[in-house]
Design an enzyme around this catalytic site. Structure first.
Site, PDB file in Angstrom:
ATOM      1  CE  LYS A  14      21.186 -10.472  11.701  1.00 45.74           C
ATOM      2  NZ  LYS A  14      20.542 -11.739  11.647  1.00 45.74           N
ATOM      3  NE  ARG A  89      26.000 -13.866  14.734  1.00 44.83           N
ATOM      4  CZ  ARG A  89      25.721 -13.439  13.591  1.00 44.83           C
ATOM      5  NH1 ARG A  89      26.345 -12.132  13.256  1.00 44.83           N
ATOM      6  NH2 ARG A  89      25.600 -14.108  12.730  1.00 44.83           N
ATOM      7  NE  ARG A 128      21.954 -16.227   3.587  1.00 42.02           N
ATOM      8  CZ  ARG A 128      21.723 -15.686   4.838  1.00 42.02           C
ATOM      9  NH1 ARG A 128      21.514 -14.491   5.053  1.00 42.02           N
ATOM     10  NH2 ARG A 128      22.240 -16.531   5.789  1.00 42.02           N
ATOM     11  NE  ARG A 134      26.221 -16.587   4.436  1.00 42.15           N
ATOM     12  CZ  ARG A 134      25.871 -15.858   5.378  1.00 42.15           C
ATOM     13  NH1 ARG A 134      25.290 -14.765   5.151  1.00 42.15           N
ATOM     14  NH2 ARG A 134      26.057 -15.997   6.739  1.00 42.15           N
ATOM     15  NE  ARG A 145      24.913 -19.094   9.784  1.00 41.17           N
ATOM     16  CZ  ARG A 145      24.253 -18.740   8.669  1.00 41.17           C
ATOM     17  NH1 ARG A 145      24.002 -19.612   7.588  1.00 41.17           N
ATOM     18  NH2 ARG A 145      23.854 -17.515   8.326  1.00 41.17           N
TER      19      ARG A 145
HETATM   20  P1  AMP Z   1      26.205 -13.318   9.259  1.00 41.02           P
HETATM   21  O1  AMP Z   1      26.350 -13.134   7.941  1.00 41.02           O
HETATM   22  O2  AMP Z   1      26.049 -12.247   9.968  1.00 41.02           O
HETATM   23  O3  AMP Z   1      25.236 -14.446   9.446  1.00 41.02           O
HETATM   24  O4  AMP Z   1      27.488 -13.660  10.026  1.00 41.02           O
HETATM   25  C1  AMP Z   1      28.376 -15.060   9.454  1.00 41.02           C
HETATM   26  C2  AMP Z   1      29.380 -15.544  10.310  1.00 41.02           C
HETATM   27  O5  AMP Z   1      30.106 -14.616  10.711  1.00 41.02           O
HETATM   28  C3  AMP Z   1      28.713 -16.076  11.647  1.00 41.02           C
HETATM   29  O6  AMP Z   1      28.150 -17.349  11.627  1.00 41.02           O
HETATM   30  C4  AMP Z   1      29.940 -15.871  12.753  1.00 41.02           C
HETATM   31  O7  AMP Z   1      30.776 -17.124  12.330  1.00 41.02           O
HETATM   32  C5  AMP Z   1      30.590 -14.791  12.045  1.00 41.02           C
HETATM   33  N1  AMP Z   1      30.282 -13.574  12.746  1.00 41.02           N
HETATM   34  C6  AMP Z   1      29.380 -12.448  12.365  1.00 41.02           C
HETATM   35  N2  AMP Z   1      29.074 -11.683  13.173  1.00 41.02           N
HETATM   36  C7  AMP Z   1      29.433 -11.982  14.321  1.00 41.02           C
HETATM   37  C8  AMP Z   1      29.836 -11.515  15.733  1.00 41.02           C
HETATM   38  N3  AMP Z   1      28.863 -10.342  15.970  1.00 41.02           N
HETATM   39  N4  AMP Z   1      30.142 -12.113  16.582  1.00 41.02           N
HETATM   40  C9  AMP Z   1      30.682 -13.259  16.260  1.00 41.02           C
HETATM   41  N5  AMP Z   1      30.724 -13.915  15.120  1.00 41.02           N
HETATM   42  C10 AMP Z   1      30.117 -13.312  14.160  1.00 41.02           C
END
Ligand code: AMP
Length: 188
Positions: A14, A89, A128, A134, A145
């Site tokens: 994404k 989400r 990654r 990360r 996740r």
């Molecule tokens: P991502 O980079 O989108 O995978 O997000 C990394 C982490 O940020 C996720 O595993 C969540 O802990 C938090 N996070 C990001 N976006 C959201 C969201 N919309 N709702 C809740 N937690 C989020």
């Protein structure tokens, strides 16, 4: 204002695609993961609050995400469009998003969902981890996740399907191929 949600499990690509789409169409790319990571690395009060939750691969509370997104929309109320990457989400976030967009006199235009097999997802996230370091790309956290995705986020597919906004696409192949198939679905 064109409001695109790029949807899919963690590791679906994404982020990569959202950057390319935002650049091509001149829209604002909003990655809630990036926003949160930046708060954590700056050690802000919000960052301190969410650090442990993110490192465990669990979702940050809806309330905090809604606050963040309200501020994003306030600051970009004149944007030509948005590419939302990582938000919504949960069902609660999806419903709140509608209210936020309504305030701007607009709505969700399209949800493009990237489908990738779970084995490939884990592979990509581990890669990654090596490249970007990360903290939430370790095997244990990746598992969590994916669980979070299946429990809280996947139900949004049905939600947006029922609103006739969802289009499924295969997220396998080269970055350019996937980008082209995404662009073909964007009617502008
Ligand atoms: P991502 O980079 O989108 O995978 O997000 C990394 C982490 O940020 C996720 O595993 C969540 O802990 C938090 N996070 C990001 N976006 C959201 C969201 N919309 N709702 C809740 N937690 C989020």
């Amino acid at each position: 204002m064109f409001n695109l949600i790029l949807f899919g499990p963690p590791g679906a690509g994404k982020g990569t695609q959202a950057v390319k789409i935002a650049e091509k169409y001149g829209w604002v790319h909003v990655s809630t993961g990036d926003i949160l990571r930046s708060e954590v690395s700056q050690g802000t009060p919000l960052g301190l609050k969410v650090k442990a939750v993110m490192e465990a691969g669990t979702l940050v509370s809806d309330e905090l995400l809604i606050e963040i997104m309200e501020s994003v929309f306030r600051k970009n109320s004149k944007a030509g469009g948005f590419v939302l990457d990582g938000f919504p989400r949960t069902l609660k976030q999806a419903k709140e998003l509608e209210g936020m967009l309504e305030k701007l006199g607009t709505k969700v235009s399209l949800v493009l969902s990237l489908e990738v097999e779970s084995e490939e997802l884990a592979k990509r996230m581990l890669k990654r981890a090596q490249e970007q370091g990360r903290k939430d790309d370790t095997e244990e956290v990746i598992k969590n996740r994916l669980v979070q995705y299946h429990q809280h986020t996947k139900p949004l597919i049905e939600y947006y399907e029922s609103k006739n906004l969802l289009k499924n696409l295969m997220g396998m192949g080269t970055i350019e191929d996937i980008f082209e198939s995404l662009c073909r679905e964007i009617p502008v």
